[in-house]
Design a protein around this motif. Structure first.
Motif, short mmCIF file in Angstrom:
data_model
loop_
_atom_site.label_atom_id
_atom_site.label_comp_id
_atom_site.label_asym_id
_atom_site.label_seq_id
_atom_site.Cartn_x
_atom_site.Cartn_y
_atom_site.Cartn_z
N LEU A 85 0.82 -1.21 0.00
CA LEU A 85 0.00 0.00 0.00
C LEU A 85 0.86 1.26 0.00
O LEU A 85 1.96 1.30 0.57
N ASP A 86 0.32 2.30 -0.63
CA ASP A 86 0.88 3.64 -0.57
C ASP A 86 0.10 4.37 0.52
O ASP A 86 -1.04 4.80 0.29
N MET A 87 0.68 4.51 1.71
CA MET A 87 -0.08 4.98 2.87
C MET A 87 0.76 5.96 3.68
O MET A 87 1.96 5.78 3.86
N ILE A 88 0.10 7.02 4.16
CA ILE A 88 0.71 7.90 5.15
C ILE A 88 -0.16 7.89 6.40
O ILE A 88 -1.31 7.45 6.38
N ALA A 141 3.39 15.36 16.80
CA ALA A 141 3.96 14.86 15.54
C ALA A 141 4.34 16.08 14.71
O ALA A 141 3.72 16.41 13.71
N SER A 142 5.38 16.76 15.13
CA SER A 142 5.74 18.08 14.63
C SER A 142 6.39 17.99 13.26
O SER A 142 6.67 16.91 12.74
N PRO A 143 6.68 19.15 12.64
CA PRO A 143 7.36 19.12 11.34
C PRO A 143 8.70 18.39 11.36
O PRO A 143 9.14 17.88 10.33
N GLN A 144 9.34 18.32 12.53
CA GLN A 144 10.61 17.59 12.61
C GLN A 144 10.42 16.09 12.46
O GLN A 144 11.39 15.36 12.25
N THR A 145 9.17 15.61 12.58
CA THR A 145 8.92 14.17 12.57
C THR A 145 8.73 13.68 11.14
O THR A 145 7.82 14.14 10.44
N PRO A 146 9.55 12.76 10.68
CA PRO A 146 9.36 12.23 9.31
C PRO A 146 7.97 11.62 9.15
O PRO A 146 7.43 11.00 10.07
N GLY A 147 7.40 11.83 7.99
CA GLY A 147 6.10 11.24 7.69
C GLY A 147 4.91 12.06 8.14
O GLY A 147 3.77 11.71 7.85
N VAL A 359 8.84 -4.44 8.92
CA VAL A 359 8.75 -3.07 8.41
C VAL A 359 8.64 -3.05 6.89
O VAL A 359 9.37 -3.78 6.21
N PRO A 360 7.76 -2.22 6.31
CA PRO A 360 7.76 -2.05 4.84
C PRO A 360 9.11 -1.52 4.37
O PRO A 360 9.91 -0.99 5.17
N LYS A 361 9.35 -1.62 3.10
CA LYS A 361 10.65 -1.23 2.54
C LYS A 361 10.59 0.13 1.86
O LYS A 361 9.57 0.52 1.28
N GLY A 362 11.70 0.84 1.91
CA GLY A 362 11.86 2.09 1.16
C GLY A 362 10.76 3.10 1.42
O GLY A 362 10.39 3.35 2.57
N ASN A 363 10.23 3.65 0.34
CA ASN A 363 9.21 4.68 0.45
C ASN A 363 7.85 4.16 0.89
O ASN A 363 6.93 4.94 1.10
N ARG A 364 7.70 2.84 1.01
CA ARG A 364 6.47 2.30 1.56
C ARG A 364 6.40 2.51 3.07
O ARG A 364 5.32 2.41 3.67
N ALA A 368 8.79 7.53 5.49
CA ALA A 368 9.59 7.87 4.30
C ALA A 368 8.73 8.18 3.09
O ALA A 368 9.27 8.54 2.03
N ASN A 369 7.41 8.06 3.21
CA ASN A 369 6.55 8.28 2.05
C ASN A 369 6.65 9.73 1.57
O ASN A 369 6.42 10.66 2.35
N PRO A 370 7.02 9.94 0.31
CA PRO A 370 7.20 11.32 -0.17
C PRO A 370 5.91 12.15 -0.13
O PRO A 370 5.98 13.38 -0.17
N GLN A 371 4.75 11.50 -0.04
CA GLN A 371 3.51 12.27 0.07
C GLN A 371 3.50 13.14 1.32
O GLN A 371 2.79 14.15 1.38
N ALA A 372 4.26 12.76 2.32
CA ALA A 372 4.33 13.53 3.56
C ALA A 372 5.42 14.59 3.53
O ALA A 372 5.66 15.25 4.54
#
Length: 794
Positions: A85-88, A141-147, A359-364, A368-372
């Motif tokens: 899935l592509d999920m944030i 879950a501030s801007p410093q938090t990935p995702g 754990v999912p891999k890479g951008n999954r 790490a999802n670039p949508q975030a």
């Protein structure tokens, strides 16, 4: 359209024994990291007996929501990996920071973004110490938090952001955790209706997870205290298909949650498949209602009071300090050891391999999802040449058709050029605000019932309207944060409804400028019309220009305010703002027919400067000026030029300079705002010792605030809105607030003793004009012909 029902068919035990064991261990690891963030600054793996020297001096943070969110994040990882899935992830509860930080650290994203926070014992020590610590990170879950695209420092906007994120994102799923305290806010309560606006073919999916842990800070929550039947009926009435996960036994709850997520994904995939087959009937999207104890797996009791499952677990459940009871330290150590860190991390402090395999891999990975990190995905708009929509101004002051109406044609063609990258948002006012031209190329997106007499409604459209400023703002923010572009149009008086939402977004923009791995996003563009000065049939309730005052409180690198005097200037402003990045641009413009002052070349030059002398309206080009007449806003500009015409007719020896301000923050000093004028340039415009009569669109004291440290501030006299007005004529609105041409002239005379007796007689004649004006409008219901038909003729 009829709602298509969905039927849940949860499997009883979807997790194998080994997978169940590992998922439970992973959840324990996330909980352990979360407690460590709240308490520890040393001894992160408890390899030594816990001592006070290992504890932070100030214990700040929130435990109550955290274990439930760790539970959700753990299970979402399994679901993402299983279904690719592509999920944030959006953390709606206000203080879920420990959970999201723990989740992104365990998946590896955190260490990739912050290499100093390594996946070992030293990295754990730094991870724990930085949380709610000077120079560290906040408890959200501030801007410093990935995702993260949603901080949650203020509650109510998570679901709105989630829906904005999935517009034009057909493959994206946003797992949005809604806290049961957050669910009591007005914006969140309304946001459940956003499911009536999604197009299942072209938009993505929002999977709400209502997290019922029963309590807010110290009170029970409404949704946790109603019956199961009532709760289910409520959400089915909203158009959702709720799937319940309820209990407190972890091993049972793991199986229930896994089954619920599998069922939700099955339903989502079925809905998407039907949409692919051209069945766009409104579906009943799945949601999950998770009922678990507040402070789950935490201490049961402290000092004889129940903690787990009560409001007492909301923040830091055990006080540990030199002044706290000595047994508290032992209780904390026992609590942390109950997660058995030695089973979760190897001797170096690295998560064991069988757990990292979950754990999912890479951008999954959700962190790490670039949508975030929407700036990574953003494409520039294709923008039509704004000059092609210009008003042909052969003579200064010709009558126009409405400045916003002219820009509507520009936006119409912008939509055509950007069919999946730009949207207009507004609370049922796109037509009222004179942007109706956009409906020549698009509809309002709407997936509820449609009747024969409805206009501009369709399952797919580029205009999003709901009579909730909160939803429009939240949708747009979510759309921007995931890499797209948009415009929010609103009545000026009612933009205050989103004052606090604007605050939060401006803070997000400010913080992300300081984070190297965050990329800039498109600006939040807010078009305000139906302004204070033209409320002929609405009256006092529709009058408030104070959003400008609110906006300029924010950091200067973020906010911009533009007041368009005419259509060509508005076109130039609009083009500039739509191309800009990482600002909040507030644009104020009129929608009623009004004079057009500048041709396109003049408008571009003027808007590029942001402030300037209108030489064609001035007569001090070759001598020292006697008076500066300044203005900002369309109606103030009209009244200023009418006042100048009176002065030049009756007191022709006066040398008058006319200054118009488009970019309001030009008035600030350059050291305070990047657009501000330096003192030399400001003084060259406004002089150092001559009277300045300033007609302003908003509250007059704002101009004094912006210019308080300028040399000639003591000579600046400002007229603006002062809370007067009702249902009346447009000119009478200016009279009631003493910003009309006659009061402006009288102000000038009062500050120009050289006008002598001629000034005295002119002032008396203008006072008589005001009396005649009042008598005329009371009798005729419209302004005097000399007002209605006035033209600039100098």
């Amino acid at each position: 359209m009829n709602i298509v029902p969905e039927t849940a068919t949860n499997q009883a035990a979807p997790l194998s024994a080994s997978l169940l064991k590992n998922i439970h261990a992973y959840w324990r690891a996330a909980n352990y990291l979360s407690v460590g963030q709240l308490y520890l600054r040393d001894n992160p793996l408890l390899k030594k007996p816990l001592k006070l020297e290992h504890i932070k001096n100030m214990l700040l943070g929130h435990w109550g929501t955290t274990p439930g969110q760790n539970f959700i994040y753990t299970h979402l990882n399994r679901t993402i990996k299983q279904h690719d899935l592509d999920m944030i992830y959006i953390s709606g509860p206000g203080h879920g920071g420990p959970a999201v930080v723990a989740g992104t650290y365990l998946e590896g994203t955190y260490s990739e973004v912050y290499p100093a926070i390594t996946a070992d014992e030293d990295g754990l020590k730094k991870l724990f110490t930085q949380f709610s610590y000077p120079g560290g990170i906040s408890s959200h879950a501030s801007p410093q938090t990935p995702g993260s695209i949603h901080e949650g420092g203020e509650l109510g906007y998570s679901l709105s952001h989630a829906f904005g994120a999935v517009l034009d994102n057909p493959k994206l799923i946003v797992a949005c955790v809604v806290g049961d305290g957050e669910a009591e806010t007005g914006p969140l309560a309304t946001a459940w209706h956003s499911n009536k606006f999604l197009n299942p073919l072209t938009d993505g999916t929002v999977l709400p997870i209502l997290h019922l842990n029963g309590y807010k800070i110290s009170n029970p929550t409404v949704l946790a205290r109603i019956t199961h039947e009532e709760l289910e009926q409520l959400f089915r009435g909203y158009g959702w298909n709720p799937i319940f996960v309820e209990g407190d036994d972890p091993m049972v709850m793991h199986q229930l949650m896994a089954a619920a997520l599998d069922e939700a994904i099955t339903q989502i995939q079925a809905i998407k498949q039907r949409a692919d087959n051209n069945d766009l009937a409104r579906p009943r999207w799945p949601m999950i209602i998770l009922r678990s104890p507040k402070g789950w797996t935490g201490p049961k009791t402290v000092d004889g009071q129940q903690i787990e499952g009560t409001f007492r677990s909301h923040q830091v459940p055990i006080s540990v300090s030199a002044s706290a009871p000595a047994e508290h330290l032992q209780q904390l150590e026992s609590w942390m050891k109950s997660y058995h860190p030695e089973e979760l991390f190897d001797n170096n402090g690295t998560l064991k391999a069988e757990l990292t395999d979950l754990v999912p891999k890479g951008n999954r990975r959700m962190g790490a999802n670039p949508q975030a990190n929407g700036g990574l995905l953003m494409h520039d708009l294709r923008i039509p040449e704004f000059r092609d929509y210009m008003v042909d101004v052969k003579d200064h002051g010709i009558t126009g058709e409405g400045d916003v109406h002219v820009s509507g044609r520009f936006l119409r063609d912008l939509i055509k050029l950007n069919p999946d990258n730009f949207r207009i948002f507004g609370p049922d006012e796109t037509v009222s605000n004179r942007l109706e031209e956009v409906f020549a190329v698009t509809d309002r997106q709407w997936n509820a019932g449609i009747k024969e007499h409805d206009e501009f409604l369709a399952p797919a459209g580029r205009v999003m309207e709901m009579l909730s400023e909160h939803q429009c703002e939240g949708w747009l923010e979510g759309y921007l944060l995931t890499g797209r572009h948009g415009l929010f149009n609103c009545y000026e008086a009612f933009i205050h409804i989103v004052d606090s939402m604007f605050n939060q977004h401006a803070k997000w923009l400010k913080m992300t400028l300081e984070i190297p791995w965050r990329r800039k996003i498109a600006s939040l563009n807010i078009l305000l019309t139906s302004t204070v000065w033209r409320q002929d049939h609405n009256g006092f309730t529709h009058q408030d220009p104070g959003f400008i005052d609110h906006v300029i409180n924010k950091k200067s690198e973020i906010v911009r305010v533009y007041l368009a005097p005419d259509s060509n200037c508005l076109l130039s402003i609009m083009d500039h703002c739509l191309r800009s990045r990482h600002y909040v641009n507030v644009i104020i413009a009129g929608k009623h027919p009004s004079p057009q002052w500048l041709n396109m070349e003049e408008a571009v030059d003027h808007c590029t400067r942001g402030i300037g002398i209108w030489d064609w309206a001035s007569n001090d080009q070759d001598c020292e000026t006697d008076l500066v007449m300044a203005c900002s806003g369309d109606v103030p500009t009209l009244e200023t030029l009418a006042a100048v015409a009176i002065l030049r007719e009756h007191l022709p020896e006066l040398k008058i300079r006319v200054i118009n301000v488009v970019d309001l923050l030009k008035l600030e000093r350059q050291v305070d705002h990047p657009h501000g004028l330096n003192d030399k340039d400001f003084d060259s415009l406004f002089t150092t010792n001559k009277p300045v009569i300033f007609a302003f669109h908003g509250y007059p004291w704002l101009i004094h605030r912006l210019t308080y440290n300028r040399t000639n501030n003591h000579n600046i006299h400002v007229r603006g809105y002062k809370e007067e007005g009702t249902i009346t004529t447009s000119f009478d609105m200016t009279v009631l607030n003493e910003m009309d041409r006659f009061h402006l002239v009288m102000d000038a005379i009062d500050r120009l003793p050289q006008t002598g007796s001629r000034g005295t007689y002119l002032k008396q004649s203008l006072q008589d004009k005001l009396t005649q004006h009042k008598e005329y409008i009371d009798l005729n219901g419209e302004d005097m012909p000399e007002i209605r038909n006035w033209k600039w003729q100098q």
